[in-house]
Enzyme design. Sequence first.
Site, mmCIF file in Angstrom:
data_model
loop_
_atom_site.group_PDB
_atom_site.id
_atom_site.type_symbol
_atom_site.label_atom_id
_atom_site.label_comp_id
_atom_site.label_asym_id
_atom_site.label_seq_id
_atom_site.Cartn_x
_atom_site.Cartn_y
_atom_site.Cartn_z
ATOM 1 N N ASP A 110 3.492 -8.607 -2.279
ATOM 2 C CA ASP A 110 3.573 -7.168 -2.517
ATOM 3 C C ASP A 110 4.135 -6.976 -3.919
ATOM 4 O OD1 ASP A 110 4.291 -4.481 -2.703
ATOM 5 O OD2 ASP A 110 4.880 -4.316 -0.603
ATOM 6 N N TYR A 146 9.825 -4.582 2.832
ATOM 7 C CA TYR A 146 9.744 -3.116 2.948
ATOM 8 C C TYR A 146 9.735 -2.689 4.429
ATOM 9 C CZ TYR A 146 7.559 1.456 3.130
ATOM 10 O OH TYR A 146 7.282 2.754 3.446
ATOM 11 N N ARG A 165 -17.387 5.150 4.201
ATOM 12 C CA ARG A 165 -16.226 4.437 4.757
ATOM 13 C C ARG A 165 -16.134 3.011 4.209
ATOM 14 N NH1 ARG A 165 -16.617 2.865 9.769
ATOM 15 N NH2 ARG A 165 -17.938 4.602 10.403
ATOM 16 N N LYS A 215 2.962 4.534 -5.834
ATOM 17 C CA LYS A 215 4.141 4.475 -6.687
ATOM 18 C C LYS A 215 3.722 4.442 -8.177
ATOM 19 C CE LYS A 215 6.503 4.346 -2.857
ATOM 20 N NZ LYS A 215 5.563 4.154 -1.813
#
Length: 400
Positions: A184, A112, A59, A209
């Site tokens: 971003d 966004y 993790r 993306k």
Amino acid sequence: MNKAKWKVDTKIIHDCLTPDEKTRAIVPSITPAVAYSFATAEEAANVVAGMEEGIYYGRYGNPTVRKLEEKIASLEYGEAALALSSGMAAISTALLSCLKTGDHVLVTKDVYGGTYSFLTTLAERIGIQFDFVDCTNPDNIFEGMLSNTKAIYIETPSNPNLTILDIEQIAKVSKKMGVPLIVDNTFMSPILQNPLLLGADIVVHSGTKYINGHGDVLCGFIVSDADRIDMMRKKIMGDLGQNLNAYEAFLVIRGLKTISLRIEKHCSNAKKVAEFLATHPMIDKVYYPGLKSHPGHEIAIKQMRDMGGIVSFEVKGGLEQGKLFINSLELAMISFSLGDPETLIQHPASMTHAQIPKEERAKYGITDGLMRLSVGLEDSQDIINDLEQALKKVDIRMSV
Ligand SMILES: Cc1ncc(COP(=O)(O)O)c(C=O)c1O
């Protein structure tokens, strides 16, 4: 050979990806292990404390994921990177690394939708305050700063209106005010824009993306200084369980090898599509930073290496014409994502922003005819022909 002088295309192929020492395999193998063993209890304690190099539990890190993290850090010119399970995991982790209850964050106006939702629901629930500000004028940021402002968050170009913000100017404000600037960089990928080189402190990506580029992995990245990334890894991403797994990291490492070629083709196709739309009588407005008419064109030329693969535009007529247009497309697919090899289109008024009242939508520039087109890697003429035949159908319906 001086690797520090490698140009980006060479870095993409070779940086941080040396052959396996034992087998000499060129492609890195996938290490799915969650648990790692230690020679002594002292060694285990040292690795957990960060006093010795090593990985102790899946993790908090994984050897395959680490290779990808090193590569992303190198492409974004940052000290270190963190790979996470989605772009939203990256955005929420980056924001939470700067903010606690009672703190305030200044956010660009057209951010966004997922970021907007995180701030207005989850962050608000834990007492984080925020203000959405028009950051095209950096003076608005100065004016919007409060005594408890602990971060500035921007996205450029923005989704879906492709607003361009001057990263260098905003970074100057953030430095003056002593708060970190988070950018971003999803729409550009590290190939077209590097916010850290322009003065930003933290870069986030939806790697889903352009970075992965094949529409088959959800992932996110944060790039920043090593201490901050270490804190995020241990205290936020690890504790919230937002890690990326080894199998998906492998796919991203593979997808990344062609990013430069893909981005070049996305950009050249998008330019042709934008030029076609800009002269079409059924189009009211085209949002594409490569057009001289775009208000952010000069800043785009200054900070972006090319104009990206997204073109937004307004089809004449109302909501019904917008829907007719999108439903008439035969090659472009109706989809919520972007940055894939396939040309994808979405109609915010009937899809992502349908729940928001029309007047409210208009405040964010989301008109009924607005379309966001993610221009794919097909032949540009085929994409244009598809748009043309769909626009003809709208044209005929309007004249009836
Ligand atoms: C600009 C931008 N940032 C972040 C995200 C969120 O990414 P993900 O879907 O990987 O969580 C998206 C998704 O569309 C986006 O367009």
